[in-house]
Each structure stands twice: as C-alpha cells, then as structure tokens.
Design a protein around this motif. Structure first.
Motif, PDB file in Angstrom:
ATOM      1  N   THR A  65      37.746  61.887  42.944  1.00 45.12           N
ATOM      2  CA  THR A  65      36.561  61.394  43.637  1.00 45.12           C
ATOM      3  C   THR A  65      36.618  59.868  43.614  1.00 45.12           C
ATOM      4  O   THR A  65      36.876  59.268  42.557  1.00 45.12           O
ATOM      5  N   GLY A  89      42.006  66.101  52.320  1.00 43.90           N
ATOM      6  CA  GLY A  89      40.612  65.677  52.249  1.00 43.90           C
ATOM      7  C   GLY A  89      39.699  66.845  51.933  1.00 43.90           C
ATOM      8  O   GLY A  89      39.714  67.861  52.635  1.00 43.90           O
ATOM      9  N   SER A  91      36.177  66.218  51.032  1.00 36.70           N
ATOM     10  CA  SER A  91      34.907  65.801  51.622  1.00 36.70           C
ATOM     11  C   SER A  91      34.964  64.301  51.847  1.00 36.70           C
ATOM     12  O   SER A  91      35.754  63.590  51.228  1.00 36.70           O
ATOM     13  N   GLY A  92      34.121  63.800  52.738  1.00 33.25           N
ATOM     14  CA  GLY A  92      34.125  62.373  53.030  1.00 33.25           C
ATOM     15  C   GLY A  92      35.322  61.986  53.874  1.00 33.25           C
ATOM     16  O   GLY A  92      36.041  62.825  54.426  1.00 33.25           O
ATOM     17  N   ASN A  93      35.559  60.678  53.952  1.00 31.80           N
ATOM     18  CA  ASN A  93      36.656  60.152  54.763  1.00 31.80           C
ATOM     19  C   ASN A  93      37.415  59.099  53.983  1.00 31.80           C
ATOM     20  O   ASN A  93      36.873  58.469  53.073  1.00 31.80           O
ATOM     21  N   ARG A  94      38.667  58.902  54.370  1.00 32.28           N
ATOM     22  CA  ARG A  94      39.493  57.902  53.726  1.00 32.28           C
ATOM     23  C   ARG A  94      40.505  57.381  54.737  1.00 32.28           C
ATOM     24  O   ARG A  94      40.826  58.085  55.705  1.00 32.28           O
ATOM     25  N   THR A 107      37.644  65.551  56.333  1.00 24.45           N
ATOM     26  CA  THR A 107      37.538  66.765  55.544  1.00 24.45           C
ATOM     27  C   THR A 107      38.407  67.873  56.145  1.00 24.45           C
ATOM     28  O   THR A 107      38.373  68.113  57.344  1.00 24.45           O
ATOM     29  N   TYR A 123      38.381  53.886  50.357  1.00 25.40           N
ATOM     30  CA  TYR A 123      37.280  54.849  50.298  1.00 25.40           C
ATOM     31  C   TYR A 123      35.953  54.088  50.372  1.00 25.40           C
ATOM     32  O   TYR A 123      35.365  53.756  49.338  1.00 25.40           O
ATOM     33  N   SER A 125      33.023  55.130  51.283  1.00 28.24           N
ATOM     34  CA  SER A 125      31.894  55.970  50.876  1.00 28.24           C
ATOM     35  C   SER A 125      32.415  57.098  49.986  1.00 28.24           C
ATOM     36  O   SER A 125      33.626  57.307  49.895  1.00 28.24           O
ATOM     37  N   SER A 127      34.078  60.108  48.451  1.00 30.91           N
ATOM     38  CA  SER A 127      35.127  60.922  49.051  1.00 30.91           C
ATOM     39  C   SER A 127      35.823  61.721  47.971  1.00 30.91           C
ATOM     40  O   SER A 127      36.151  61.192  46.908  1.00 30.91           O
ATOM     41  N   ARG A 128      36.035  63.005  48.225  1.00 32.98           N
ATOM     42  CA  ARG A 128      36.791  63.858  47.309  1.00 32.98           C
ATOM     43  C   ARG A 128      38.094  64.289  47.980  1.00 32.98           C
ATOM     44  O   ARG A 128      38.112  64.534  49.184  1.00 32.98           O
ATOM     45  N   LEU A 129      39.145  64.381  47.196  1.00 39.23           N
ATOM     46  CA  LEU A 129      40.431  64.783  47.751  1.00 39.23           C
ATOM     47  C   LEU A 129      41.257  65.528  46.714  1.00 39.23           C
ATOM     48  O   LEU A 129      40.992  65.442  45.511  1.00 39.23           O
TER      49      LEU A 129
END
Length: 324
Positions: A65, A89, A91-94, A107, A123, A125, A127-129
C-alpha cells in the motif's frame, strides 16, 4: 526485493514509526537495505506505506500500500538480480516509468518490468498493488522472449490474470505450514499463470494450462463454495456460471483429485456444522438450525451423513465440551 533465502517473510508499516524518524527508517532500513528501493514523499503532505513481502524458492510476492509516494529503483540500488517483476493493480492508480516509457496502471491491470534496470513508480493517492518477482530461468521455458512484453499493458480481462491474482492472495499464509514439495508446486503454479498472462509459447501454454491454470481454477471453485456453503442454491451450474467455465470442466477438476463436486460440498458443509456444534457461542441454537445454516435442507440426511463422517452424532459433539 533483494536476493533472499529459500523462504523469508517480513512486514512493515510507516504508521509504526515516530514521525520524526519515519522517513529515515523508511528510506534506509526498508528501502535501501531490504527492498532495494528509494521512497520519498511526492509533496509536503502526509504519506503512508505498508507491505507484506515474502520470498518462496526464488519467487518473490509482495502486497503493498502506498499513498503520496514516489518509489525509485536507482542504478546504485540494482543488486545484480535479473528477474522479471509483474505489478498488478489491486486498487487506486499508479504511474510506472521504465525503459524510457511511462504507463498508468489501474485496478485489475498489470505490467511487466525488468529488475536489472532502473524504474520509478508514483502513487499520488492511496493505492494497493501486488508484485511478483518471477525467476527468469523458470519463466523462459514457457515464455522464450519475455522482454517483448516489458512495459506493454497486459490484458486486464484475461482469465489467467484474474486467477493469478486470486491464487496469490490465497497462498499468502499457505507456505508457512506447507511441505517443501508443496511450496515448490505452488511456485510452479504461479509461474504458469504468470506465463499465460505475459503470453506463453504454444508448447508453454499447453504445459501451463494443464498445471497452474487447472490448479488455480480448482482453488477458485473451492473458494466460491466456501463463501456460499450455507446457501441452499449452491449448485454446480451456479458455481460454473460465476467462474466462467463449464460444469464439465469443474467435474474434471475434482475427478483429477479423486473426488466429485458433490462430495466436496458435502464435506465442507459437514465441517461447517461440526465447527458450529463445537462452538460454545452456538449453544443457544438448535441442531436443526445449525444444520440449515451449514446448507443442509434435510435433517435426517444431515444426521446420517454427520455420523458416517465423524463416527458420532451431532448431539454428542455438542455435549462433549460439557463433559470435559
């Protein structure tokens, strides 16, 4: 992730460190020493990161995260590892920068990079990956030229990517109690699925589908059953529809294990009922209520199959703790 023993595991969270020491610990102890990355806040604002990272017989798996961070693998931090890194991805964006190209990853999307080359991920905001460090020597027999896929968005809607994500999440704790033989089997399944996502050769596709893809499909079916074990509507047809495969495919998967879909569902329901009967918190519920909660619609059938499975009655299981 740096070179590691056959099996290793660590976790961190920036929230666990005092604010005045946070960035120094994050950059030096975690970033440079452990994962060979250089993290820094994007803007002068609160940032956050946590991770669970483990290595399993050459395969590296990370659940990460990040928020308000830039994470860079500089030339100075390259450690001689020449594996492939798949980033998925959650959640979120990267935004990934690698080989002179930039690519946004949303995602459910994934991209492949080379660990022997520099890269930057930002990142802005939360973001989980999921990251997978894939041993090149294990991947090459299935994907002869993986470099062709570097920084090319991998198909986000593919069954292989969906099953890979699901399978990796499920093995998060499996390796702790698994035998070395099972650990190696799990690693080969992940490599198979990754190869299908990247684009296996024709021969590699046949091998990967018969091994890793089949195992992941079966794991997904079993998880589906487990999540809905108390539903009377649970059926082979319904599970097949949700998993986007045919009922016949599911039947073959269980046949390869020497059992059937119906036998597996019955076993899971009996295990669920036994667990509830053994739990003192369920003392206020009748045996028939517990049977129905476990998915049984016929009390006589439940009592009969329960006794055959456990060699005793549901009533005996319920009263046993009181005799101790």
């Amino acid at each position: 992730m740096p070179n590691a023993p056959d099996v290793s595991d660590f976790r961190y969270s920036t929230a666990d460190w005092a604010e005045r020491e946070r960035l120094a610990i994050f950059r030096e102890r975690i970033g440079r020493m452990m994962v060979k990355l250089d993290p820094a806040p994007l803007i002068d604002s609160p940032y956050y990161s946590d991770a669970r990272v483990f290595a399993l017989h050459g395969l590296g798996i990370g659940f990460w995260t990040f928020a308000n961070l830039r994470v860079e693998r500089t030339r100075e931090l390259l450690d001689g590892c020449d594996d492939l890194l798949m980033v998925i991805g959650a959640s979120g964006n990267r935004l990934v920068s690698h080989r002179g190209r930039e690519q946004a990853i949303g995602t459910g999307e994934a991209i492949l990079m080379a660990t022997a080359e520099t890269a930057t991920m930002t990142y802005p905001s939360p973001s989980r990956l999921i990251s997978l460090r894939l041993p090149r020597k294990a991947l090459i027999p299935l994907v002869p030229n993986p470099e062709d896929a570097l920084m090319r968005p991998l198909p986000p809607s593919s069954e292989a990517l969906r099953l890979l994500t699901h399978y990796v999440r499920d093995i998060d704790d499996l390796y702790r109690s698994a035998s070395a033989e099972l650990q190696h089997l799990v690693v080969s399944h992940v490599i198979d699925l990754a190869a299908l996502v990247i684009g296996a050769s024709r021969d590699g596709e046949v091998v990967a589908e018969g091994r890793g893809l089949a195992a992941a499909r079966l794991a997904a079916v079993k998880a589906d059953v487990g999540e809905r074990i108390g539903e009377y509507s649970l059926s082979l047809t319904a599970v097949a529809r949700r998993q986007k495969i045919t009922p016949r495919q599911i039947q073959r998967l269980f046949a390869d294990e020497g059992t059937t879909f119906s036998e597996f569902v019955l076993d899971r329901r009996l295990v669920r009922a036994h667990s509830l009967l053994s739990d003192p918190r369920s003392n206020g519920r009748s045996i028939s209520t517990i049977a129905f909660e476990a998915g049984f619609g016929d009390l006589s059938y439940f009592n009969r199959t329960f006794r055959r499975r456990y060699g005793t009655t549901p009533s005996d299981i319920r009263t046993a703790p009181r005799r101790i």
